[in-house]
Enzyme design. Structure first.
Site, PDB file in Angstrom:
ATOM      1  CB  CYS A   1      12.711   8.803   7.633  1.00 18.34           C
ATOM      2  SG  CYS A   1      13.788   7.698   6.724  1.00 18.34           S
TER       3      CYS A   1
ATOM      4  CE  LYS B   1      -2.195   3.175   2.811  1.00 19.39           C
ATOM      5  NZ  LYS B   1      -1.914   4.136   1.793  1.00 19.39           N
TER       6      LYS B   1
ATOM      7  CD  GLU C   1      12.707   0.648   9.056  1.00 18.92           C
ATOM      8  OE1 GLU C   1      13.485   1.605   9.082  1.00 18.92           O
ATOM      9  OE2 GLU C   1      13.011  -0.478   9.456  1.00 18.92           O
TER      10      GLU C   1
END
Ligand code: NAD
Length: 493
Positions: free
Chosen positions: A282, A174, A248
């Protein structure tokens, strides 16, 4: 790019459902239409993955790697198209898509297609029970529900699928509903090169429908999630049945510059660390921690380099920093910076965006702030934008303490020509990845993941593959009398 995209379910493109228009972050123009899957379609994809698992999990490692190699070749043959789609959908620079995201993604599929590191079954001794042997095997986990964010959609799709397919798992991927295009392309390409139907499914759609259905389904055996810490925390409580999770999550990563660093290199590294992908990574190095003795000189050089940077149209090969991917994210960046300024932070430099960019585009000027109160949201929370906060330190211990003074622990950078010192500092960092005299290098052989609120588990590398397996131990009695090994139990003759 196609005019319309459907979901990839059980080996075919499925157009059932209403179409949604996706717009370019660079200028607001419509780029394509895509069907968002609903709960029912998600369950269909999960069923297809569960059905495909039976046969797929019994294929040989060699066969799975051969298919992965074909997938790498297929993506390679369409690299230019993938780069353009990625840039149109995310607003990232075409230079980054062409030179980094797409070629690196191909390399990473190749890595899993050729690695010899996949753990083979091994024999062990049981010192307590001579005459017995153990066989340790690494079995696939089953159906992986892979949920990804919008910042590096193709790389993320590859990180979430290639190692899982190698391990013998099947996948329902997804991607973010904002940026589903290259993940849908990748899943369709997997069908084209011969992956059996149902082995890799991909669904465009929202977290509240597709994402939640994956997390709550008892048929999904592992949820591999990448996204914000807030969503990650929510998922753990919404899980249906017993399943594994890898998370994560976000970061507020420090980039520590010592006075003995190569300053020219460190300036480049700090810029690359924060402004790559418009700071929407990130592990972006969003906290510069520079030694006081060189602070003024370093900031002034950094400002000079920012002045030379080109900020604007993503489709121009010369552009360094371009659009923010979503309107919501742009507003979040604006609000966080404004909040910091209201608390007394100083805007040291803000790079103007080229005046030629369309008004409808989502741009935010790369920013460098000083005097940011340590207690402020701007200093402590993830901005996920091109915003660098500068702090300073005097002694090595202070650098480590400031770097670790965060609820996050994803990544860090250390800049010093004294590599022994840099290694010593790196080993004290509460972070999953540390670069010494570099930043953002991503190797498929290197496990990625976070300490503290930055996550659970690892992705990529041997550790990442192991997360996607479950360990089976077979205890074999090779001829000892049964009563010698069964202790505490008196067996009748
Ligand atoms: P997000 O948490 O909003 O969404 C991530 C994904 O989760 C999306 O696909 C979203 O649709 C889905 N989702 C949302 N709510 C859900 C729910 N209730 N159930 C199931 N799925 C749900 O994150 P984002 O804004 O898309 O991405 C930015 C964040 O991702 C940043 O915090 C960034 O640090 C993080 N990120 C982490 C890594 C890493 O490797 N640690 C890499 C990239 C991005």
């Amino acid at each position: 790019m196609k005019e319309r995209y459907g979901n990839i379910v059980d080996g075919r493109e499925d157009f059932e459902g209403g179409f949604v228009t996706l717009r370019s972050p660079a200028d607001g123009s419509p780029i394509t239409e895509v069907v968002y899957a609903d709960r029912g379609k998600t369950e269909e994809a999960i069923d297809a993955a569960a059905e495909a698992f039976g046969k797929w999990s019994r294929t040989t490692l060699h066969d799975r790697q051969e298919l992965l190699l074909k997938l790498a070749e297929r993506v390679q043959s369409r690299a230019e198209e993938y780069s353009l789609i990625e840039t149109m959908n995310t607003g990232k620079t075409i230079r980054q898509s062409t030179m980094m995201d797409v070629p690196l993604g191909i390399e990473h599929i190749r890595y899993f297609a050729t690695t010899k590191e996949f753990p083979s079954p091994r024999e062990i001794e049981h010192p307590e029970f001579p005459g017995t042997k153990g066989i340790v095997q690494y079995a696939p986990v089953g159906v992986v529900g892979a949920i990804a964010p919008w910042n590096v959609p193709l790389l993320m799709a590859i990180w979430k699928t290639a190692p899982a397919l190698l391990a013998g798992d099947t996948v329902v991927l997804k991607p973010s509903h904002h940026t589903p295009l290259t993940a849908l392309e990748l899943a369709m390409d997997s069908v084209e090169v011969g992956f059996p139907p149902g082995v890799l499914n991909a669904l465009a759609g929202k977290g509240a429908t597709v994402g939640q259905t994956l997390v709550s389904s008892p048929k999904v055996n592992l949820v591999s999630f990448t996204g914000s810490t807030a969503t990650g925390e929510k998922l753990l409580s919404g899980s249906g049945g017993v399943k594994k999770f890898t998370l994560e999550l976000g970061g507020k990563s420090p980039n520590v510059v010592f006075e003995d660093a190569n300053i020219e290199k460190a300036v480049k590294g700090v810029m690359f660390g924060i402004y790559l992908n418009s700071g929407q990574l990130c592990e972006s190095g969003s906290r510069l921690i520079v030694q006081s003795s060189i602070r003024d000189k370093f900031l002034s050089k950094l400002k000079g380099a920012m002045e030379r940077m080109r900020a604007g149209n993503p489709l121009d090969m010369e552009t360094d920093v371009s659009a923010i991917t979503t309107e919501e994210q742009k507003r979040k960046i604006e609000n966080m910076v404004e909040g910091g300024l209201n608390l007394g932070a100083h805007m040291y430099y803000q790079k103007p965006i080229a005046e030629t960019v369309p008004k409808e585009g989502l741009y935010y000027s790369p920013s460098l702030l000083t005097d940011v109160p340590q207690s402020s949201e701007l200093a402590r929370e993830e901005v996920f934008g091109p915003v660098l906060v500068a702090l300073e330190f005097d002694r090595e211990d202070d650098a480590v303490a400031i770097a670790n003074d965060s609820e996050y622990g994803l990544a860090a950078g250390v800049w010093s020509e004294d590599v022994q010192k840099a290694k010593r500092v790196a080993s004290r960092m509460e972070a999953g990845t540390i670069w010494i005299n570099d930043y953002h290098l991503l190797s498929a052989a290197a496990p990625r993941g976070g300490f503290k609120k930055s996550g659970i588990g690892r992705e990529l590398g041997l550790e990442g593959v192991l997360e996607l397996t479950q360990t089976r131990h077979i205890f074999v009695n090779e001829g000892s009398d049964i009563d010698e090994v069964a202790y505490g139990l008196i067996l009748p003759d």
